[in-house]
Design a protein around this motif. Structure first.
Motif, short mmCIF file in Angstrom:
data_model
loop_
_atom_site.label_atom_id
_atom_site.label_comp_id
_atom_site.label_asym_id
_atom_site.label_seq_id
_atom_site.Cartn_x
_atom_site.Cartn_y
_atom_site.Cartn_z
N GLU A 299 -7.48 4.57 -3.42
CA GLU A 299 -6.63 4.59 -4.48
C GLU A 299 -5.74 5.94 -4.39
O GLU A 299 -6.73 7.05 -4.42
N PRO B 262 -9.02 0.73 2.30
CA PRO B 262 -8.59 0.53 0.58
C PRO B 262 -8.86 1.84 -0.02
O PRO B 262 -9.95 2.40 0.06
N CYS C 124 1.91 6.14 2.23
CA CYS C 124 1.69 4.58 2.55
C CYS C 124 0.44 4.59 3.71
O CYS C 124 0.21 5.92 4.31
N ALA D 12 -3.68 -1.32 4.78
CA ALA D 12 -4.53 -2.39 3.75
C ALA D 12 -6.10 -2.15 4.36
O ALA D 12 -6.88 -2.66 3.48
N ASN E 144 0.89 -1.09 -0.22
CA ASN E 144 -0.07 -0.11 -0.13
C ASN E 144 0.65 1.10 0.00
O ASN E 144 0.83 2.15 1.08
#
Ligand code: NAG
Length: 226
Positions: A103, A101, A95, A98, A22
């Motif tokens: 983008e 989520p 960073c 996870a 990530n």
């Protein structure tokens, strides 16, 4: 055993990558120094969080939105990358966990690019929520190697929970400015690289010891049964 020994280093590398999964990054060179006067005027007192080689890490919580036709990349946040060295290679990383989520897209712009592009400036003022507590670094040479960092963040999950779908919670992120050593290797990854190298070497040595112990006991056992 031998097979494991052979694949262990590769496995470790894959794991190390998975932990880093990530992460989104942009790589760039420090631009030519420019006078910041017109930029500061344009900011009009707005103070923006800044990353510098001496303060390279920012932990923050970024608001996100689901992509729409209007904003296909969700919401924007802007930062200043200040006191760079001209022609030095850097990377800036974002960073996140996870479990959230998201983008992310990173973009860097020089001050002249920014001042010449009305659309960029519009995005910038629309995103104007990234005020920092720190005073804008006004001390330092009037001409500096500076870039603007644009972070675009779109939520990237689906849940049946309507509350979460209509207002996705902010995402905790670390934004890190990382100079490259000799323009080829990110400075902050040196310790990780050494760690992985030691692990790989250690497991290789261990497997050799175990393998020879095993083959010794097997041949000893054979000798005994004969
Ligand atoms: C939906 O998510 C919110 C925020 O996490 C939570 O407070 C709420 O209980 C959830 N609703 C359902 C029906 O699970």
């Amino acid at each position: 055993m031998k097979l494991l020994a052979r694949f262990l280093p590769a496995l470790l590398l894959i794991l190390a990558n998975a932990v880093d999964a990530n992460t989104e990054k942009a790589i760039f060179l420090g631009p030519d120094s420019v006078s910041l006067a017109s930029f500061t005027t344009k900011l009009n007192g707005l103070s923006i969080a800044t990353l510098t080689p001496s303060q390279p890490k920012l932990s923050t919580s970024l608001p996100v939105a689901f992509p729409t036709a209007d904003q296909p990349r969700g919401l924007e946040a802007w930062y200043i990358l200040d006191f760079l060295n001209r022609q030095q290679r850097y990377e800036v990383r974002i960073c996140w966990a996870a479990t959230q989520p998201t983008e992310f897209w990173l973009g860097v712009f020089t001050i002249p690019q920014f001042l010449d592009d009305a659309a960029l400036f519009q995005q910038f003022t629309r995103a104007g929520q990234n005020k920092s507590d720190q005073e804008n670094a006004t001390t330092g040479p009037a001409e500096r190697s500076v870039l603007l960092l644009r972070v675009q963040s779109a939520a990237d999950f689906f849940t049946a929970n309507q509350t979460l779908m209509s207002s996705p919670p902010p995402v905790d992120v670390d934004i890190i400015l990382d100079p490259y050593i000799a323009n080829i290797f990110p400075a902050s990854l040196v310790s990780t690289a050494i760690y992985i190298l030691c692990l790989a070497l250690g497991s290789w040595l261990a497997s050799r010891v175990i393998w020879s112990a095993l083959s010794w006991s097997r041949s000893a056992g054979k000798a005994h049964s004969d």
